[in-house]
Each structure stands twice: as structure tokens, then as C-alpha cells.
Design an enzyme around this catalytic site. Structure first.
Site, PDB file in Angstrom:
ATOM      1  N   LYS A 157       0.843  -1.217   0.000  1.00 41.13           N
ATOM      2  CA  LYS A 157       0.000   0.000   0.000  1.00 41.13           C
ATOM      3  C   LYS A 157       0.877   1.265   0.000  1.00 41.13           C
ATOM      4  O   LYS A 157       0.771   2.149   0.866  1.00 41.13           O
ATOM      5  CB  LYS A 157      -0.996  -0.002   1.164  1.00 41.13           C
ATOM      6  CG  LYS A 157      -2.277   0.735   0.788  1.00 41.13           C
ATOM      7  CD  LYS A 157      -3.449   0.402   1.664  1.00 41.13           C
ATOM      8  CE  LYS A 157      -4.625   1.319   1.458  1.00 41.13           C
ATOM      9  NZ  LYS A 157      -5.195   1.358   0.105  1.00 41.13           N
TER      10      LYS A 157
HETATM   11  N1  PMP Z   1      -6.753  -3.588  -3.300  1.00 34.10           N
HETATM   12  C1  PMP Z   1      -6.304  -2.324  -3.402  1.00 34.10           C
HETATM   13  C2  PMP Z   1      -5.344  -1.994  -4.489  1.00 34.10           C
HETATM   14  C3  PMP Z   1      -6.747  -1.335  -2.502  1.00 34.10           C
HETATM   15  O1  PMP Z   1      -6.298  -0.089  -2.595  1.00 34.10           O
HETATM   16  C4  PMP Z   1      -7.689  -1.690  -1.502  1.00 34.10           C
HETATM   17  C5  PMP Z   1      -8.224  -0.654  -0.567  1.00 34.10           C
HETATM   18  N2  PMP Z   1      -7.465  -0.501   0.575  1.00 34.10           N
HETATM   19  C6  PMP Z   1      -8.100  -3.038  -1.429  1.00 34.10           C
HETATM   20  C7  PMP Z   1      -7.618  -3.953  -2.345  1.00 34.10           C
HETATM   21  C8  PMP Z   1      -9.037  -3.498  -0.355  1.00 34.10           C
HETATM   22  O2  PMP Z   1      -8.390  -3.556   0.897  1.00 34.10           O
HETATM   23  P1  PMP Z   1      -9.179  -3.358   2.248  1.00 34.10           P
HETATM   24  O3  PMP Z   1     -10.302  -4.308   2.231  1.00 34.10           O
HETATM   25  O4  PMP Z   1      -8.195  -3.632   3.318  1.00 34.10           O
HETATM   26  O5  PMP Z   1      -9.649  -1.937   2.260  1.00 34.10           O
END
Ligand code: PMP
Length: 307
Positions: A157
Site C-alpha cells: 500500500k
Molecule cells: N486492493 C487495493 C489496491 C486497494 O487499494 C484496496 C483498498 N485498501 C483493497 C484492495 C481493499 O483492501 P481493504 O479491504 O483492506 O480496504
């Protein structure tokens, strides 16, 4: 979008207008930041704001930070306490999105990761839906490819890596779609621009494993557990081929912002019947209850903000 009243910045909660960085800031020049996205849900009956799985979100943030060689004394617990304090200062009585951002704060020229000053800032905003069409989204398959673990790890991230997501999302929106799926360099379905993906084939829920250049989503993990424990559905983590999304029975995207977004059309193929399917519908209902603190079995995931 209205601005927050406050932000956590350089170790304290300050008026948002004081949370500023200089133009030479390393993270602004080189994308050397990692971030999170957490939600808190307002429960009218309980008159309470519940953070959803904040400890898991902050655990992921600190692991992302480790990849960028950041060093912090913060823990998931201390970051959750700071977040509660920030939300109380804002006095939110609605659904909220929280953005923690860890960044290389030095104002210097020089591309590297080590030996720099790391800071964490957090702000929050009232927030409703991310994908407006969340019961019938129309997606395409992006012409861009997902960044690879050996290029910029998607599990990290990392701020700079989101230029990849921005290419994917803008091209999809400008072409009239709600979102796009993106392929790995090997040609498997990785995820959406900011969501993980699930498909249903013959009653089995399938999602790519964490080795397919995905972000290790908290909502993904939540949905896997709900499907297995509450609906008794088999869940398989395996690579997904491109053409499987054209012939699957159901397809949905998961994410903190997107929650559970039903996809009913991929390019010009209807998904299943072309309407949101039964497994997606049941999971959405369970998820709404869960995040509002209405499933006692999972109450550990709901962290109350107000005393
Ligand atoms: N994939 C990406 C590329 C994202 O940016 C996100 C959002 N955070 C997710 C998946 C989903 O992750 P989460 O369920 O932890 O928000």
C-alpha cells in the site's frame, strides 16, 4: 469535499490548516509513503461510532512501513487510541473514512529509503459510497498491468504505487465504466484499482491468493470468514483466468471504501443473470450488520469511539 477540522500531525492533534508539509518533502517528490483506509460506522440505535478492525488495519500499515524501511514506536493499539481521540475531536455522528499516512518527511534531494525521518499523519472525513453503482457495477479489464511484487509490492500500500491504480481507474471512468479489473504480468486477474475481487462459480467462492500482486485486503479476509462461517460456502484461493470473469455466476469487489460492490457486467458480458446474485446479496446484508456492531460473534472487530 469538505475538509477535516483536525489532523494528527507530528505527534499531536492540530487544526487541519496547520497540518502542512513543504514542497521538498521526500514523500511528495518520490512517492515514499504508505497509507491505510479505515472506516467507522455510525450506529443510530447505540448512538455509537464503531471503527471496523482498526488493529488489523494498523498492523498492515506498520508492515507496509517496514517495507519502506520506516521506523516507528507506534503500535496498532496506540494508533487506534489516537484515531479514537481524533474522531472524538471531530465529533462525527455519521459513517466516516479515516486515512492514516506514513511518509518520509525530510526536505532533501536524494532517492533512497534508509536514514530518513518518518512521520505518521491521520485525518478523517464523513464518507458514504465509493463506487456509486454498488449493486450493479459495470467494469472493464484494464489495458494496464498490475505492478509486480519485484517492481513495487502491491501488498505494501505504497503511495507511489497508486499511480498504477490511478491509470487503471481514470481510463475506466473516462471510457464510461464504473471500475476496472487489472491483470498480472502473467495474465491472471489480480484485483480492481482499489478493491479485491471474488467470483462465484457453481456455488464456490473464488479469490486470487495473496501471491497474485494484490493488496492483502481486510475486507477480503472478512468476507472469506463470513462466507465460510456464516453461509457455509466453500472458499478457494487460487489464480483466476481472464475468461473466468466472463462466465462466472457472480462477481463482486471488496474494500474498505467499496465495501462489497456487486459487478453485473464485465466489458459487454453480463455476469450470471445480469443482476446481483444471491451469494453477493447475502454477504452484503451480513457485512452491513457486522460493521454496525450487530453481529455479537464478531464484536471484537467493532471498536467503540465514544465512551
Ligand atoms: N486492493 C487495493 C489496491 C486497494 O487499494 C484496496 C483498498 N485498501 C483493497 C484492495 C481493499 O483492501 P481493504 O479491504 O483492506 O480496504
Amino acid at each position: 469535499m469538505a475538509l477535516p477540522k483536525y489532523a494528527y500531525f507530528k505527534g499531536k492533534i492540530v487544526p487541519y490548516s496547520e497540518a502542512k508539509v513543504g514542497v521538498m518533502t521526500h514523500a511528495l517528490n518520490y512517492g515514499t509513503s504508505v497509507f491505510g483506509g479505515v472506516r467507522a460506522y455510525w450506529n443510530e440505535e447505540d448512538q455509537q461510532l464503531y471503527l471496523f478492525r482498526p488493529y488489523d488495519h494498523y498492523r498492515r500499515l506498520l508492515r507496509s512501513a517496514k517495507l519502506l524501511r520506516m521506523e516507528f514506536d507506534y503500535t496498532p493499539e496506540s494508533l487506534t487510541e489516537i484515531t479514537k481521540e481524533l474522531l472524538r475531536a471531530e465529533g462525527h455522528r455519521c459513517d466516516v473514512y479515516i486515512r492514516p499516512l506514513a511518509y518520509k518527511a525530510d526536505e532533501i534531494i536524494g532517492v533512497k529509503l534508509h536514514g530518513l525521518t518518518d512521520e505518521i499523519t491521520i485525518f478523517s472525513l464523513p464518507f458514504d459510497r465509493y463506487v456509486s453503482n454498488d449493486t450493479g457495477a459495470h467494469v472493464t479489464i484494464s489495458g494496464w498491468r498490475r505492478i509486480d511484487d519485484n517492481t513495487i509490492p502491491a501488498r505494501g500500500k505504497i503511495g507511489g504505487a497508486y499511480v498504477n491504480s490511478a491509470f487503471i481507474k481514470s481510463d475506466a471512468l473516462l471510457a464510461g465504466f464504473d471500475e476496472a479489473l487489472v491483470l498480472t504480468n502473467e495474465g491472471h486477474i489480480s484485483e480492481g484499482s482499489a478493491e479485491n475481487i471474488f467470483i462465484v462459480r457453481d456455488g464456490v467462492l473464488i479469490t486470487p491468493p495473496v501471491t497474485e500482486n494484490i493488496l492483502e485486503g481486510i475486507t477480503r479476509r472478512t468476507v472469506i470468514q463470513l462466507a465460510r462461517e456464516e453461509l457455509g460456502i466453500e472458499v478457494v484461493e487460487r489464480p483466476i483466468d481472464r475468461t473466468e470473469v466472463y462466465i462466472c455466476d457472480e462477481l463482486f469487489l471488496t474494500g474498505t471504501a467499496a465495501q462489497i460492490t456487486a459487478v453485473t457486467k464485465v466489458d459487454f458480458y453480463p455476469v450470471g443473470t445480469g443482476e446481483m446474485g444471491p451469494i453477493t446479496t447475502q454477504l452484503r446484508e451480513l457485512f452491513t450488520k457486522l460493521v454496525h456492531g450487530q453481529l455479537p460473534k464478531y464484536r471484537d472487530w467493532n471498536v467503540a469511539v465514544y465512551d
